[in-house]
Design an enzyme around this catalytic site. Structure first.
Site, short mmCIF file in Angstrom:
data_model
loop_
_atom_site.label_atom_id
_atom_site.label_comp_id
_atom_site.label_asym_id
_atom_site.label_seq_id
_atom_site.Cartn_x
_atom_site.Cartn_y
_atom_site.Cartn_z
N TYR A 82 0.75 -1.19 0.06
CA TYR A 82 -0.13 -0.07 -0.16
C TYR A 82 0.99 1.24 -0.14
O TYR A 82 0.61 2.43 0.16
CB TYR A 82 -0.96 0.04 1.18
CG TYR A 82 -1.70 -1.34 1.35
CD1 TYR A 82 -2.30 -2.14 0.22
CD2 TYR A 82 -1.50 -1.92 2.55
CE1 TYR A 82 -2.79 -2.89 0.31
CE2 TYR A 82 -2.25 -3.36 2.60
CZ TYR A 82 -2.98 -3.73 1.46
OH TYR A 82 -3.53 -5.00 1.47
N ARG A 108 1.44 -2.20 -11.93
CA ARG A 108 0.29 -2.41 -11.46
C ARG A 108 -0.65 -1.25 -11.43
O ARG A 108 -0.23 -0.24 -11.79
CB ARG A 108 0.75 -2.62 -10.05
CG ARG A 108 -0.46 -2.91 -8.69
CD ARG A 108 0.09 -2.80 -7.44
NE ARG A 108 -0.79 -3.13 -6.54
CZ ARG A 108 -0.91 -2.75 -5.20
NH1 ARG A 108 0.10 -2.47 -4.58
NH2 ARG A 108 -2.01 -3.01 -4.28
N HIS A 109 -1.85 -1.47 -11.05
CA HIS A 109 -2.89 -0.05 -10.93
C HIS A 109 -2.50 0.67 -10.10
O HIS A 109 -1.64 0.52 -9.11
CB HIS A 109 -4.26 -0.65 -10.91
CG HIS A 109 -4.24 -1.37 -9.55
ND1 HIS A 109 -4.44 -0.79 -8.32
CD2 HIS A 109 -4.47 -2.64 -9.08
CE1 HIS A 109 -4.47 -1.67 -7.19
NE2 HIS A 109 -4.56 -2.88 -7.85
N ARG A 193 -10.27 -0.55 -11.69
CA ARG A 193 -9.15 0.51 -11.44
C ARG A 193 -8.02 0.04 -12.39
O ARG A 193 -7.14 0.84 -12.86
CB ARG A 193 -8.66 0.23 -10.14
CG ARG A 193 -8.26 -1.26 -9.75
CD ARG A 193 -8.15 -1.32 -8.08
NE ARG A 193 -7.71 -2.76 -7.68
CZ ARG A 193 -8.69 -3.67 -7.31
NH1 ARG A 193 -9.99 -3.14 -7.52
NH2 ARG A 193 -8.35 -4.77 -6.70
#
Length: 487
Positions: A82, A108-109, A193
């Site tokens: 995160y 990655r998104h 996303r």
């Protein structure tokens, strides 16, 4: 959550998430929109990263005072998966005798809200704390004024910004690979996303090229049961997270935190699992509000480091090397990568969609830039299938120690907007014929491809690289069938 009537110290500027027009018909409108986004991104970048240390919230100093100043990046990296995007190293150009002839980007998104499952897991201990009538430690008083204002799963403004910046960076670095008949071929896994990240990245290419090049998302791989998808980790039903080692590490640091919280909030009855579920709220609140969440200050920096290692272990034993059915979930993508690098049809009997991969419209082999957008768990599986991020001594990370110099560190592997780039090179080695080589970068850090004979520059011969991928070329050497075996 949102703090009502509280006094957060010097909050960073907030801005609303712009709604992007997905149509590619009106180029002028897209250009103006992109210009607005990038200017806004520059302003926000300056404000977001100007701080030399993190600012404490008005609660007792558990983290940010009476300790050595902590750079923002060091603190944010403890958030593991995160963490916002940070490069893991400064980009280094390939050797002078080499030119880049093809790029394969796996990204990655961008940063998002918690998923639905994460929201449930976070809110459970939060409600325990908020249900306490009287706190014995005033550090927890701010909980009375909290309101949950996070969405679910969707990308947030920081994710839009960092994805846009990625497109600008890639155009600046690899613009020699772009032309009107050589646009990037873009694919995305089917989450909103992820699709949105692909579209924003393409918008950034249009902006960076002064509206000359307009790549589009050519293929969206559905995330539904039964769909073959090399960009999502959903095709191995027998694959499950192995929790023994992560749980053992959790139980070395989280019970003490739970005891401290239960003393401060009598009756909350938090346990170790509650603690590890609650701690990511610090990250989600901070990256959404662009201001340090007051929840962050309830934990010591060393506790965030311990939680980071818990996250590292969880990924290692989920789709990483520590799970017997982890690397197999990345095999399909690796075989697609080999097909692109060698300009040969895909040879795979795992996750690939043979209909899509056999058509030049949906899987061309003549492009110079490929961009695929995916999820962090799938990227970990792909890294593992490739043989990246293994310890030289072959030992698996354990609950017995937390090595601060470890290579398996998720914040450097799959933060939000993480990216793996495989560069195909043509190098003049002094012989009559130029030879083809590859090198791999993860978040700009050159990977040591010792398994195919690479030296310090990370460059190995293409033929040797293909040969080194025996696990993928062998369709997982029997592991794929284990995904479907019945007990």
């Amino acid at each position: 959550m949102h703090v009502k009537d509280s006094q957060l110290t010097e909050p960073l500027p907030l801005f609303g998430e712009p709604i992007l027009d997905r149509s590619h018909a009106n180029h002028r409108r897209r250009f103006l929109r992109c210009a607005f986004l990038v200017v806004l991104g520059v302003i926000l970048s300056a404000s977001y990263f100007q701080y030399g240390r993190w600012h404490s919230c008005p609660s007792p100093p558990l983290v940010f005072e009476d300790v050595a100043p902590v750079p923002p990046e060091a603190f944010q990296r403890t958030w593991a998966a995160y963490s916002p995007y940070f490069p893991a190293a400064q980009y280094e150009s390939p050797p002078d005798n080499c030119i880049i002839t093809q790029v394969n980007l796996l990204q990655r998104h961008g940063a998002r809200y918690p998923t639905g499952g994460q929201t449930i897991r976070i809110q459970a201990p939060l409600q325990k704390l908020r249900g306490v009538r009287t706190y014995s430690n005033s550090s927890f008083d701010f909980l009375r004024y909290f309101e949950w204002d996070l969405g679910v799963s969707d990308m947030i403004s920081l994710g839009i910004q960092q994805t846009f910046e990625s497109g600008i960076e890639h155009y600046a670095r690899y613009r020699h690979l772009f032309s009107s008949d050589r646009l990037p071929f873009v694919r995305a896994s089917g989450s909103d996303r992820v699709i949105k990240s692909a579209e924003i990245w393409a918008d950034a290419i249009a902006f960076a090229s002064n509206d000359v090049y307009h790549p589009k998302t050519s293929v969206i791989l559905p995330e539904v049961d039964g769909a073959n998808n090399t960009l999502d980790d959903s095709m191995c039903p027998n694959a499950h997270s192995l929790t023994e080692v992560p749980d053992a590490w959790r139980d070395t640091f989280a019970p003490a935190i739970a005891a401290r919280f239960n003393k401060a909030a009598p009756g909350a009855d938090l346990d170790a699992e509650d603690v590890v579920n609650l701690m990511p709220l610090c990250a989600f609140e901070t990256i959404f509000h662009r201001a340090t969440s007051p929840l962050c200050n309830l934990f010591a920096f060393e506790e965030f480091e311990a939680h980071e290692y818990y996250s590292d272990l969880s990924r290692y034993y989920k789709t990483g090397h520590g799970n017997p059915l982890g690397p197999i979930q990345g095999v399909g993508y690796v075989n697609e990568l080999l097909a692109r690098l060698t300009s040969q049809p895909v040879q795979d009997h795992t996750q690939t969609n043979s209909t899509l991969d056999s058509s030049p419209d949906t899987f061309p082999l003549n492009r110079t830039f490929y961009a695929d957008f995916s999820h962090d768990n799938q990227m970990v599986a792909i890294y593992s299938a490739l043989g990246l991020f293994q310890r030289e001594d072959g030992r698996a990370p354990s609950a017995e120690e937390m090595n601060p110099g470890r290579r398996w560190r998720i914040s450097r592997m799959t933060p939000f907007s993480a990216r793996m780039v495989v560069e195909k090179l043509t190098c003049d080695d002094g012989s009559d014929e130029e030879r083809e080589y590859v090198r791999i970068l993860v978040n700009d850090a050159v990977q040591p491809l010792t398994f195919c004979g690479a030296g310090a520059d990370g460059v190995c011969a293409l033929d040797d690289f293909v040969e080194s991928q025996a696990y993928a070329r062998g369709n997982g050497n029997g592991d794929w069938s284990k995904c479907f075996e019945l007990d």
